[in-house]
Design a protein around this motif. Structure first.
Motif, PDB file in Angstrom:
ATOM      1  N   SER A 101      26.508  22.271  -2.556  1.00 39.50           N
ATOM      2  CA  SER A 101      27.916  21.879  -2.625  1.00 39.50           C
ATOM      3  C   SER A 101      28.193  21.140  -3.925  1.00 39.50           C
ATOM      4  CB  SER A 101      28.298  21.021  -1.418  1.00 39.50           C
ATOM      5  OG  SER A 101      27.649  19.761  -1.449  1.00 39.50           O
ATOM      6  N   ALA A 140      30.732  29.723   1.365  1.00 46.02           N
ATOM      7  CA  ALA A 140      31.780  28.812   1.845  1.00 46.02           C
ATOM      8  C   ALA A 140      31.135  27.752   2.722  1.00 46.02           C
ATOM      9  CB  ALA A 140      32.823  29.588   2.642  1.00 46.02           C
ATOM     10  N   ASP A 166      34.383  23.319   0.737  1.00 46.85           N
ATOM     11  CA  ASP A 166      33.822  23.569  -0.586  1.00 46.85           C
ATOM     12  C   ASP A 166      33.426  25.040  -0.671  1.00 46.85           C
ATOM     13  OD1 ASP A 166      32.983  23.102  -3.184  1.00 46.85           O
ATOM     14  OD2 ASP A 166      31.280  21.854  -2.650  1.00 46.85           O
ATOM     15  N   THR A 167      33.320  25.544  -1.874  1.00 46.98           N
ATOM     16  CA  THR A 167      32.838  26.902  -2.093  1.00 46.98           C
ATOM     17  C   THR A 167      32.116  26.953  -3.430  1.00 46.98           C
ATOM     18  OG1 THR A 167      33.453  29.246  -2.025  1.00 46.98           O
ATOM     19  CG2 THR A 167      34.957  27.772  -3.184  1.00 46.98           C
ATOM     20  N   GLN A 176      29.353  34.335  -3.005  1.00 45.00           N
ATOM     21  CA  GLN A 176      30.242  33.195  -2.793  1.00 45.00           C
ATOM     22  C   GLN A 176      29.894  32.609  -1.426  1.00 45.00           C
ATOM     23  OE1 GLN A 176      34.461  34.020  -2.829  1.00 45.00           O
ATOM     24  NE2 GLN A 176      34.968  31.916  -2.310  1.00 45.00           N
ATOM     25  N   ALA A 224      31.007  34.183   2.044  1.00 46.44           N
ATOM     26  CA  ALA A 224      32.411  34.562   1.946  1.00 46.44           C
ATOM     27  C   ALA A 224      32.544  35.943   1.314  1.00 46.44           C
ATOM     28  CB  ALA A 224      33.191  33.525   1.139  1.00 46.44           C
ATOM     29  N   VAL A 280      39.841  22.571  -3.379  1.00 48.51           N
ATOM     30  CA  VAL A 280      39.103  23.636  -2.696  1.00 48.51           C
ATOM     31  C   VAL A 280      39.819  24.963  -2.892  1.00 48.51           C
ATOM     32  CG1 VAL A 280      38.335  24.507  -0.452  1.00 48.51           C
ATOM     33  CG2 VAL A 280      37.959  22.115  -1.046  1.00 48.51           C
ATOM     34  N   GLU A 281      41.147  24.961  -2.781  1.00 47.88           N
ATOM     35  CA  GLU A 281      41.914  26.186  -3.008  1.00 47.88           C
ATOM     36  C   GLU A 281      41.707  26.686  -4.433  1.00 47.88           C
ATOM     37  OE1 GLU A 281      46.050  25.753  -1.954  1.00 47.88           O
ATOM     38  OE2 GLU A 281      45.527  24.887  -0.014  1.00 47.88           O
ATOM     39  N   ARG A 322      31.908  24.905   5.486  1.00 48.83           N
ATOM     40  CA  ARG A 322      32.957  24.557   6.451  1.00 48.83           C
ATOM     41  C   ARG A 322      32.530  23.352   7.285  1.00 48.83           C
ATOM     42  NH1 ARG A 322      36.942  28.193   6.499  1.00 48.83           N
ATOM     43  NH2 ARG A 322      36.507  30.187   5.538  1.00 48.83           N
ATOM     44  N   LEU A 326      37.553  24.903   5.533  1.00 50.20           N
ATOM     45  CA  LEU A 326      36.841  25.103   4.278  1.00 50.20           C
ATOM     46  C   LEU A 326      36.871  23.810   3.477  1.00 50.20           C
ATOM     47  CD1 LEU A 326      35.449  27.129   2.332  1.00 50.20           C
ATOM     48  CD2 LEU A 326      37.719  27.583   1.390  1.00 50.20           C
ATOM     49  N   THR A 348      38.239  28.128  -4.776  1.00 54.95           N
ATOM     50  CA  THR A 348      38.173  29.421  -4.095  1.00 54.95           C
ATOM     51  C   THR A 348      38.813  30.505  -4.956  1.00 54.95           C
ATOM     52  OG1 THR A 348      38.208  28.320  -1.948  1.00 54.95           O
ATOM     53  CG2 THR A 348      38.798  30.656  -1.977  1.00 54.95           C
TER      54      THR A 348
END
Length: 161
Positions: free
Chosen positions: A143, A112, A122-123, A110, A156, A54-55, A114, A120, A58
């Motif tokens: 997603s 997000a 997924d993005t 974008q 986001a 996820v990071e 949650r 968070l 993002t």
């Protein structure tokens, strides 16, 4: 008005199932406590990998939005609708953009996703092309993997270009 979806993510659920089945398959003569510790370790490892995915997604989304030349921040002109989970396990939400400019513009949004705890999970980026001046248009954000439980979507970042 065509909408394109650009997504990136991980299939943490499948990895979790594989890790747990590997741990449980090898539990033979082990005590339940040992098996539980190994399962907890596997889940922690998968959760860490999912968090890293996820990071990474993002960061990638941020790079893609940063690469848009001449983009204007229009987060206040974009809304997400309620979320719904499809038969494929993917969460979807309708994204509505409002073009307040005096010319036809495109949008990169974008979204997000949650979980109920606000984490968070997924993005994704959704683009909405050629929205006429003074009009609104919609696209669907989806997603990148199954998201269990109650999921909410939020904007986001949003750029008009």
């Amino acid at each position: 008005m065509a909408a394109r979806h650009r997504t990136r993510g991980a299939t943490a659920g499948a990895a979790l199932a594989l890790a747990l089945s590997a741990v449980l398959a090898g539990c033979g003569d082990e005590s339940p406590a040992d098996t539980a510790r190994k399962a907890e370790s596997a889940v922690g490892s998968i959760a860490s990998e999912a968090s890293e995915a996820v990071e990474s997604a993002t960061a990638e989304a941020g790079h893609r939005l940063d690469a848009i030349q001449g983009g204007t921040d229009v987060k206040d002109d974009v809304r997400t609708g309620p979320t719904a989970t499809g038969t494929d396990g993917r969460v979807r939400t309708e994204v509505t953009v409002r073009n307040t400019d005096d010319a036809s513009r495109s949008f990169a949004v974008q979204v997000a996703f949650r979980d109920a705890g606000g984490r968070l999970v997924d993005t994704v980026i959704v683009t909405v092309d050629h929205v006429r001046a003074g009009y609104s248009a919609t696209a669907t954000a989806r997603s990148t993997h199954d998201l269990p439980g109650k999921i909410r979507a939020e904007v986001a970042r949003a750029l008009r270009y």
